[in-house]
Motif scaffolding. Structure first.
Motif, PDB file in Angstrom:
ATOM      1  N   ILE A 149       8.039   3.439   4.368  1.00 48.10           N
ATOM      2  CA  ILE A 149       7.263   4.553   3.805  1.00 48.10           C
ATOM      3  C   ILE A 149       6.046   4.802   4.693  1.00 48.10           C
ATOM      4  N   SER A 150       5.731   6.055   4.921  1.00 44.43           N
ATOM      5  CA  SER A 150       4.575   6.372   5.755  1.00 44.43           C
ATOM      6  C   SER A 150       3.290   5.910   5.070  1.00 44.43           C
ATOM      7  N   THR A 151       2.330   5.490   5.891  1.00 46.20           N
ATOM      8  CA  THR A 151       1.083   4.932   5.354  1.00 46.20           C
ATOM      9  C   THR A 151      -0.102   5.879   5.488  1.00 46.20           C
TER      10      THR A 151
ATOM     11  N   ARG B 127       7.720  11.381  -8.163  1.00 47.08           N
ATOM     12  CA  ARG B 127       6.978  11.051  -9.370  1.00 47.08           C
ATOM     13  C   ARG B 127       7.283  12.037 -10.493  1.00 47.08           C
TER      14      ARG B 127
ATOM     15  N   LEU C 249      -6.286  -3.467   6.695  1.00 49.50           N
ATOM     16  CA  LEU C 249      -6.719  -2.261   5.994  1.00 49.50           C
ATOM     17  C   LEU C 249      -8.240  -2.261   5.908  1.00 49.50           C
TER      18      LEU C 249
ATOM     19  N   ALA D 255       0.661   9.667   3.388  1.00 45.50           N
ATOM     20  CA  ALA D 255       1.308   8.452   2.907  1.00 45.50           C
ATOM     21  C   ALA D 255       2.363   8.827   1.879  1.00 45.50           C
ATOM     22  N   GLY D 256       3.468   8.115   1.871  1.00 35.23           N
ATOM     23  CA  GLY D 256       4.460   8.302   0.824  1.00 35.23           C
ATOM     24  C   GLY D 256       5.809   8.826   1.269  1.00 35.23           C
TER      25      GLY D 256
ATOM     26  N   TYR E 299       0.822  -1.206   0.000  1.00 32.03           N
ATOM     27  CA  TYR E 299       0.000   0.000   0.000  1.00 32.03           C
ATOM     28  C   TYR E 299       0.864   1.267   0.000  1.00 32.03           C
ATOM     29  N   ALA E 300       1.897   1.274   0.835  1.00 32.09           N
ATOM     30  CA  ALA E 300       2.754   2.459   0.951  1.00 32.09           C
ATOM     31  C   ALA E 300       3.474   2.758  -0.363  1.00 32.09           C
ATOM     32  N   TYR E 301       3.992   1.739  -1.021  1.00 26.63           N
ATOM     33  CA  TYR E 301       4.653   1.927  -2.321  1.00 26.63           C
ATOM     34  C   TYR E 301       3.675   2.490  -3.353  1.00 26.63           C
TER      35      TYR E 301
ATOM     36  N   SER F 223       1.362  11.877  -2.881  1.00 26.81           N
ATOM     37  CA  SER F 223       0.177  11.117  -2.478  1.00 26.81           C
ATOM     38  C   SER F 223      -0.700  11.935  -1.553  1.00 26.81           C
TER      39      SER F 223
ATOM     40  N   MET G  81       1.015   4.235  -2.855  1.00 20.23           N
ATOM     41  CA  MET G  81       0.680   5.621  -2.540  1.00 20.23           C
ATOM     42  C   MET G  81       1.826   6.568  -2.904  1.00 20.23           C
TER      43      MET G  81
ATOM     44  N   LEU H 185       5.331   1.346   6.744  1.00 21.06           N
ATOM     45  CA  LEU H 185       5.492  -0.003   6.183  1.00 21.06           C
ATOM     46  C   LEU H 185       6.469   0.062   5.022  1.00 21.06           C
TER      47      LEU H 185
END
Lengths: 369, 369, 369, 369
Positions: free
Chosen positions: B289-291, B361, B268, B221-222, A109-111, B367, A113, B286
């Motif tokens: 990376i932040s969720t 990106r 989730l 997130a991200g 999920y984190a990737y 995100s 996002m 996770l």
């Protein structure tokens, strides 16, 4: 981005996805003149390879390392050492069902996002297979450290709540015991109980976490670059950068929160004309600099997130709640396999600081232990 | 060397010794256009200042920050922000006796072995006073984070074995309670017991350790740059770089070593059309990376090494065994004062990763939570 | 050591020796979502490949690039992109005689003094073959830049003293002319003279130097990070890091030393409501930041050091004077082949600064041209 | 952002605006044990200070440096050395008229486009005053280099087209001649002509550019970290990061484009049992690594952009064409004052590479000259 490089002078850059063409690493900054052969690296890669026992996944990989550059006539030349391991035994179809359903406890999920795209096959970049590059590079670091008399060893100290109690004090004996059983626990009695628990938990479709202890002996006083690149800070980063690690301790670690200063402080004493510490609550590091005592770290490893039990998640495409059961070859416990990986990370930190410390004094001298 | 810089894009360099002319920091990479005044920084510096209560040292310092560059007409300009705080109340003579006698649990011996020279007065560079620069820089990071709706708060969760039990869930209420008492414990009953224990321990010439919890809400997130500059890895480094910290946990931390996968994994779920996690054992991170969930860390703080009780050490000049008793103004416990410092470190890591994520990106989007 | 990484956010690490197994590069920090196929990279590699004409060496190499990681279903994923090109056509025996006799104008002696070991075959790491990694990575940078409307082109402006006089102003026409002849000179008449001189010089066993001009159009104002990572400073480093380059100019370059301020300064004017510069002596950069005008650099390329004429050197083993004549496949002039390599370096610098600039303002906006 | 740090191991971070509170630098990574006093630094600062002669601006500044940290009892301690110089003689009102009218040839427009805010007073961060930090840090680097027998000297080789012809070969004599006249030209006859031309040009409200030569003697073979952090590449970056520099040459530089390989290559010969080069077209660097020969660089310095003649620009507020005449204290030529600044940059690069080279070999040895 560009977070795939580690180290300041002994610097590694890893690359590769679980089901891509290959995984590998470029080691830049290894000093010239170090004797190095593929077998030196293969030895450690074999220790991390899955499929060796019931305690680890059944995926069969040869994981033969190739040295593509940086070594000439058996010695490093000071130029980048490029290492690659080809991916062979990848079965990606098993992951089709997971493409839009992030696995709980995983990075999926984190990737998604962060990047809005990801190679979902086998966990892609977030797979444990990424550690092949770390272990390969760590093996080179170990050879460099060995020249200075520095030795590193790790072991599983606890698995699923079962603790090792009898720990050999010598590094060689420790290593021998650790490699004698598939859970890499030096206490043979505890190891047997761990294996039994693992079997039970696997049959339940569940998984276990544990604790791993790492120590380095022969480290001279003086390694570490305060106030940010302290030796303990860099070790914490190195170890916490492993996917399953949720906590890092140095020396007495969490226990130190409950000690009084009079018990925590390690008294300095003279032994045979040399400075020693009567205890090692500091874990060999004070003010972020090694003291000459053994460096001791402990890490908490979470249970394998890939479990067969049904779990709640959501479907990213439909935007609706969903359920998944993860099938396939998954370690029911990570600690045994993380031992060589964590050792590699420790070696990388120490090798980097060994080189950095050469710039500490005008005269170029470094401290004696 | 050159270990005094932290961060990749939001980057700070601290300088200064405890009894030197001043301490300070250069913040390079703060984006242009941020409203910033000295009071924004002073507010956090006042929280870390000693001499406010029985729980902290009696040294009287004004600790007024001066902004020497990088701000024009109340806004940052994108150029380096130089901050300095002058040292005033330094009494170095008390340290004469310690010049050749390294204090157990302190950095004295390690610095001497590394550099063969050190400013021993007040602990020199290894003094807690070094954190003035961190807190000042952290205050700027906080302002940047606030613009994105990110909030950070910390508290003493345990002191000398006494644990806080009632923790407010709202950040504002938490902060209010924490600042209501000198031990920075949000559980008022526990805080009272901690204060009593502190008094007793001080009178015995000893000191206490404790646990500090930190959380950040509103983090999108991200954030985080695998595989080495993971968000948890950088947090671990940031927090472990504080002198008294001996362990760092993310989310369930050490507890995760004893959980099964089925309990550890955070399911989730959808809440009002948004992705949420049913639990937060991951601590909001996770795969590094932040969720979007709250970031939660816990650190173990060792007892103050400077204690009045006699301790064994050696005399570096004579090379003989010696004993010392450390007199002077010393906190009997570090956790209350480390709270604003640890918050600052967390803020610096998040601000840095907020900027780094802008390059994730091609389209420059980041995100949404 | 560890000097094989370039860039801060768009960061490349090259590896490989001329006669080793392979050469390659890891690109870390390419944003996720960029369409990328092997052909995108191959196109530029083909331009640098030797053996295409009389103006370049006769070594036959396929130089097929393999993408080993970081691309999934035709798009970059934000993870490291590992590229490798296998070495095939290496004949090392020709270098046996040079092992202990450093070639004048080559890196042999310097490498030996630094590392006390070197892979002498084909120049080892100091071979022009090392630039394969740069060009491959540069091709990715170009794709990223193209998305922002940035275009880069280079050409041979002078060879052996023969200067190009007619230079097309449009980038497409320039490129077409440049690729129409083996010396990559857009002035067809001058190109013919250059080729004749080259033939003559080759037959004499000697070699020629020359000048290469590079320009980038469509670069928005705002790229560059003063006061050290200025855009011109990073371009100068990038270009000077090429083995044969002995000088770098920005804009008017050396000519500016002889101008008066009133001629050198580029007046700002309005054209159709937009800010323009009436001249471009600045070469598109002021204060280390792009202004929106075209970026223009010029580099001086020394004559190929490998020449057939006898040269004085010494024998490192015997410690005595010696003479060498260098046989084998060597370009009699480097400028034609350095064009795509220098373009790649320019692209890498611009891509890196494009990403860095995203952190320049609190609001995340970047300047419009 | 975060472009205000230079160097890998000997690392400096400068800060400060022309009319802000102060300018300064933090030097991190200077080895411990170096004898250092404020006078060592002041000496070089005095050389860069304006107001000394007709050849430089009339602004009166004391520019007294203060050492705020990192030095204890006259020696460096290995901790960051913070240096500050207070701004005193700033008259900002003269700049009010320029706030919205970017000066041609200056960084005004580029800064505004990048940051959307800037301190316009005295040029803000883009002022030549920023180099105070570079010179102060460079003075420390020089002391470090002196311990290894490395000496650096620069001079004005050409001003407004007038070239120096007689150049002393000894470093001490060179320095003496250079400091004997306000244009820092070692050829006394040429210096006189330069001064006359300067007077004339100043009276016309115009300015002159010139060429500066820098050389370093005593540099051991082995400095430089290929393939990107080559010694010449880092020198090019260092020198091109100075505001007025538009070109950088190493050794024969641009001339090499017109030489044949047989003339360009420096033959290796034995002199008294030592390896020497018969010529020095390489400028002491081959393959990016020092060879033991003198390091020689040349830079082109553009004419001072601040001129009294009317110039075309635009008004950023009204968006209309405008004209400016720049009044105030401005050097009619930068080369004389850039000499100590460029020497400082060269010293910083060499000091950094001296330390980096300590990690080149496993045995820690470094090459002898």
């Amino acid at each position: 981005m560009s977070g795939n490089t580690f180290g300041a002078l002994f610097r590694i850059t890893t690359w590769g996805e679980s089901h891509g063409r290959a995984v590998g690493v470029v080691v830049d900054g290894c000093p010239a003149g170090l004797a190095l052969a593929a077998e030196d690296i293969q030895k450690d890669l074999d220790r991390r390879r899955p499929g060796q026992s019931k305690a680890s996944t059944q995926r069969k990989e040869e994981d033969r390392v190739e040295i593509l550059s940086g070594v000439f006539e058996g010695r490093t030349t000071g130029t980048p050492i490029s290492l690659a391991v080809w991916n062979r035994d990848a079965n990606s179809s098993a992951y089709d069902a997971l493409r839009d359903r992030p696995r709980p406890g995983h990075a999926d999920y984190a990737y998604q996002m962060k990047y809005a795209i990801r190679d979902h096959r086998g966990g892609g970049r977030a797979s444990a297979r990424e550690t092949v590059g770390r272990v390969a590079a760590g093996a080179i670091a170990r050879k460099l450290l060995a020249q200075e008399g520095i030795d590193i060893a790790g072991y599983v100290a606890e698995l699923g709540g079962i603790a090792a109690e009898v720990i050999p004090s010598g590094m060689d004996e420790l290593r021998e015991r650790v490699e004698s059983n598939p859970v890499r626990c030096p206490d043979i009695v505890a190891a047997q109980k761990m294996l039994e628990l693992l079997d039970q938990v696997r049959s339940e479709g569940d998984s276990l976490g544990g604790l791993v202890v790492l120590s380095a002996t022969g480290v001279p006083a003086g390694l570490g670059e305060p106030v940010f690149d302290k030796l303990d800070a860099d070790l914490a980063k190195a170890l916490m950068s492993l996917g399953a690690v949720k906590a890092v301790e140095i020396g007495a670690g969490f226990e130190s929160a409950r000690l009084r200063g009079s018990s925590m402080n390690d008294p300095l004493v003279l032994e045979g004309g040399k400075v020693k510490f009567e205890s090692n609550n500091a874990g060999g590091i004070l003010g972020g600099i090694s003291t000459g005592a053994a460096i001791v770290c402990r890490i908490a490893v979470k249970p394998t997130p890939s479990i067969a039990k049904p779990q709640k998640t959501l479907d990213l495409k439909s935007g609706e709640a969903a359920e998944i059961e993860i099938r396939g070859r998954h370690d029911p416990a990570i600690p045994p396999r993380i031992v060589p990986v964590a050792e590699a990370m420790m070696a990388l930190v120490l090798a980097d600081h060994l080189l950095r410390n050469r710039a500490a004094r005008v005269d170029g001298k470094i401290s004696c232990r």
